[in-house]
Design an enzyme around this catalytic site. Structure first.
Site, mmCIF file in Angstrom:
data_model
loop_
_atom_site.group_PDB
_atom_site.id
_atom_site.type_symbol
_atom_site.label_atom_id
_atom_site.label_comp_id
_atom_site.label_asym_id
_atom_site.label_seq_id
_atom_site.Cartn_x
_atom_site.Cartn_y
_atom_site.Cartn_z
ATOM 1 N N GLU A 20 -3.309 29.734 29.941
ATOM 2 C CA GLU A 20 -2.741 28.454 29.527
ATOM 3 C C GLU A 20 -2.787 28.342 28.013
ATOM 4 O O GLU A 20 -3.367 29.187 27.322
ATOM 5 C CB GLU A 20 -3.494 27.287 30.190
ATOM 6 C CG GLU A 20 -3.283 27.214 31.696
ATOM 7 C CD GLU A 20 -3.959 26.020 32.337
ATOM 8 O OE1 GLU A 20 -3.690 25.771 33.525
ATOM 9 O OE2 GLU A 20 -4.747 25.334 31.663
ATOM 10 N N HIS A 40 -0.696 14.894 26.637
ATOM 11 C CA HIS A 40 -0.200 16.121 27.252
ATOM 12 C C HIS A 40 1.262 16.274 26.855
ATOM 13 O O HIS A 40 2.047 15.334 26.960
ATOM 14 C CB HIS A 40 -0.324 16.062 28.772
ATOM 15 C CG HIS A 40 -0.251 17.407 29.417
ATOM 16 N ND1 HIS A 40 0.924 18.118 29.474
ATOM 17 C CD2 HIS A 40 -1.200 18.180 29.999
ATOM 18 C CE1 HIS A 40 0.695 19.269 30.081
ATOM 19 N NE2 HIS A 40 -0.582 19.333 30.406
ATOM 20 N N ARG A 47 -2.459 21.892 22.735
ATOM 21 C CA ARG A 47 -1.700 20.701 23.119
ATOM 22 C C ARG A 47 -1.383 19.770 21.959
ATOM 23 O O ARG A 47 -0.324 19.148 21.940
ATOM 24 C CB ARG A 47 -2.468 19.944 24.208
ATOM 25 C CG ARG A 47 -2.484 20.688 25.518
ATOM 26 C CD ARG A 47 -3.340 19.983 26.547
ATOM 27 N NE ARG A 47 -3.293 20.697 27.822
ATOM 28 C CZ ARG A 47 -4.017 20.365 28.883
ATOM 29 N NH1 ARG A 47 -4.845 19.335 28.821
ATOM 30 N NH2 ARG A 47 -3.920 21.054 30.003
ATOM 31 N N HIS A 101 -3.142 11.714 28.060
ATOM 32 C CA HIS A 101 -3.669 12.555 29.130
ATOM 33 C C HIS A 101 -5.190 12.592 29.198
ATOM 34 O O HIS A 101 -5.764 12.560 30.280
ATOM 35 C CB HIS A 101 -3.133 13.972 28.956
ATOM 36 C CG HIS A 101 -3.530 14.934 30.035
ATOM 37 N ND1 HIS A 101 -3.220 14.728 31.362
ATOM 38 C CD2 HIS A 101 -4.212 16.107 29.987
ATOM 39 C CE1 HIS A 101 -3.684 15.740 32.087
ATOM 40 N NE2 HIS A 101 -4.310 16.575 31.281
ATOM 41 N N ARG A 139 -9.062 19.038 23.099
ATOM 42 C CA ARG A 139 -9.573 19.800 24.245
ATOM 43 C C ARG A 139 -8.700 21.005 24.554
ATOM 44 O O ARG A 139 -7.487 20.904 24.651
ATOM 45 C CB ARG A 139 -9.646 18.898 25.480
ATOM 46 C CG ARG A 139 -10.046 19.643 26.742
ATOM 47 C CD ARG A 139 -10.214 18.695 27.900
ATOM 48 N NE ARG A 139 -8.966 18.116 28.338
ATOM 49 C CZ ARG A 139 -8.149 18.667 29.246
ATOM 50 N NH1 ARG A 139 -8.437 19.849 29.768
ATOM 51 N NH2 ARG A 139 -7.053 18.046 29.624
#
Length: 525
Positions: A119, A247, A294, A356, A391
């Site tokens: 990811e 997000h 992100r 998010h 994060r």
């Protein structure tokens, strides 16, 4: 008033894994205890349930702890606590083995090995997942395990209102008061509409995120920052609230709340971000393209939307074989087809950033202990230092199980040393009345969401933040007057918590004078 050895507020991955370990520990020793597990709706409705992508851990021999640690530090803009990062990353495999032992099913390849995926922000394939509904699978397994213990009393449709401290014994408590202690919590029984007193020797806050303070969020409607607000009112320390993760790829479907998440794993599997004319744009912003962290991807999309004057961009998965899409993303495929008549194998997916995850929260030590004795916090409501300014994908579920484990170890080691004082009063609502105009609460909540979305979003300015602060103060004063006059209701209390949380976000954003990770202020460039 009932007295419990352990009170757990929240039934997501943090609360459930903590409960399992505490219950198992005392069951193995034949020591009778009582655990209260409190959740505001049904036990299954949590932020965990909606986590699609997976949980990060080093499994493959080509991967290493050092690489996962460095990826986390880079994503967090190097303000993560490296000691915490190293601890969480190194503990990850053992905590994952425990989840598997509880019955959690992760996808495997034909040879039986885990189907690890990559990811955004990760340098290797290390994400364990169950199709595109990993959180739901973890929630299922943990709930089944918790329900096997007779020591656990479930309280569904109970809303935690306030933590009980020396303040409720008539003592003056400030943030500087030494030896602050938690004695339990006042809880609104949503069925009887009465506030009940739960006394507890140890209390764990596992209440999840704050998404409902924004108009567009992937969080469920329960995510109103209750634990953070309660801890703050009890003079708990809070940090990092300016770091709000948006997000990059929520499904663009105006009017739908919560927003449906198009998992990071879709980009990990080859999905490419594009403009409406089919051109790519991430090469202008980061060499990692659609798999950049992100904060970078969300700002890139926000920039492209403003440049082109559009409401969304697209995620292109048309080059991925349909059988692979159906195998790895069945829930996302079905949702897009049902809601928009969109076939991921033939059509580009309209996406837009949505709130998010919160990287800040209640400050805890390595054991999840807050600055208030006998009060712990784990999961998204806590600030451990792991995430820093942003994060890394799939580190959230990991953080929750590591800190739930550490909180379990610390709290059971202190079992038997806590003494509850006498004379703790029941909830006093004398002189209040049922609120006559609930429309006031609804409209104040809408105004708060608008303020936060327009002025405290992905890109900020000093003027926007001041405007947000000034307007929130008016809402606060109006709500306080209503709160003091009224018998409490869930909407009234949730708005109270959302106001507290919004204040903390704005306050911390105004104090942050560097552009770090998720905090981006144009005036600081």
């Amino acid at each position: 008033m009932p007295t419990y050895d352990f009170i757990v507020i929240g039934s997501g991955i943090a609360g459930l894994s903590y409960t399992v370990k505490v219950a198992q520990h005392f069951a193995d020793r034949n020591i009778p205890i009582k655990i209260a597990l409190i959740t505001k709706t049904i036990a299954e409705e949590t932020n965990t349930k909606y986590a699609q992508g997976g949980i990060a851990a080093v499994w493959d021999t080509d991967d290493s702890f050092e690489k996962h640690i460095e990826d986390t530090m880079v994503a967090g803009d190097f303000i993560s606590d490296r000691t915490v990062v190293e601890m969480v990353v190194r503990e990850a495999p053992e905590r994952l083995r425990e989840l598997i032992a509880y019955g959690t099913d992760f996808d495997r390849k034909s040879d039986g090995s885990f189907d690890l995926v990559k990811e955004g922000g990760h340098s290797d394939k290390r994400i364990l997942h169950y199709k595109d509904s990993t959180g739901n699978e973890i929630e299922r397994a943990l709930l089944a395990k918790v329900k096997s213990f007779e020591s656990v009393d479930f309280f569904t449709h109970y809303f935690a209102v306030d933590l009980i401290t020396q303040h409720h014994l008539g003592e003056k408590v400030t943030k500087d008061t030494p030896g602050k202690q938690c004695y339990g919590v006042y809880v609104l029984n949503k069925k009887t509409k009465q506030v009940e007193t739960f006394l507890g020797k140890t209390t764990l806050l596992a209440t999840g995120g704050i998404g409902q303070v924004y108009q567009s969020t992937t969080n469920p409607t329960i995510a109103t920052g209750d634990g953070i607000a309660m801890a703050y009112r009890a003079k708990g320390f809070v940090q990092g609230m300016e770091f709000i993760q948006f997000h990059p790829t929520a499904l663009y479907n105006p009017g739908k709340k919560p927003s449906f998440l198009i998992s990071e794993a879709v980009r990990g599997h080859g999905g490419i971000l594009k403009n409406q004319d089919g051109s790519t744009f991430m090469e202008k912003y980061d060499a990692r393209l659609s798999l950049a962290p992100r904060d970078i991807v969300a700002r890139a999309i926000d920039s492209e939307m403003k440049i082109h004057g559009v409401d969304h961009v697209y995620l292109d998965t048309r080059h991925i074989p349909k059988e692979e899409i159906l195998q790895h993303f069945p829930m996302i495929y079905a949702h897009c087809l049902k809601e928009l008549g969109l076939d991921m194998s033939k059509d580009m997916i309209p996406v837009v950033p949505a709130q998010h995850y919160l990287c800040g929260g209640i400050i805890v030590d390595h054991f999840g202990q807050t600055n208030i004795e006998n009060l712990y916090a784990a999961g998204e409501c806590s600030h451990t230092g792991l995430h820093g300014a942003n994060r890394l994908a799939s580190n959230s579920l990991l953080e929750a199980i590591v800190y739930a484990h550490n909180a379990f170890e610390k709290s059971v080691s202190q079992y038997g040393t806590q003494v509850l004082p006498v004379g703790i009063p029941d909830w006093d609502d004398a002189g209040t009345r049922n609120p006559e105009e609930l429309v006031l609460v609804t409209e104040m909540a809408k105004e708060l969401e608008s303020i936060m979305s327009n002025y405290v979003g992905i890109v900020r300015t000093d003027r926007r933040l001041k405007r947000a602060y000034d307007r929130l103060e008016l809402i606060y004063l109006e709500h306080e007057e209503l709160y003091k006059q009224s018998r409490i209701t869930v909407p009234l209390c949730e708005l109270r918590n959302m106001i507290n949380v919004a204040y903390l976000i704005i306050k911390h954003a105004r104090a942050q004078r560097q552009n770090k990770g998720l905090h981006y202020n144009i005036d600081l460039r």
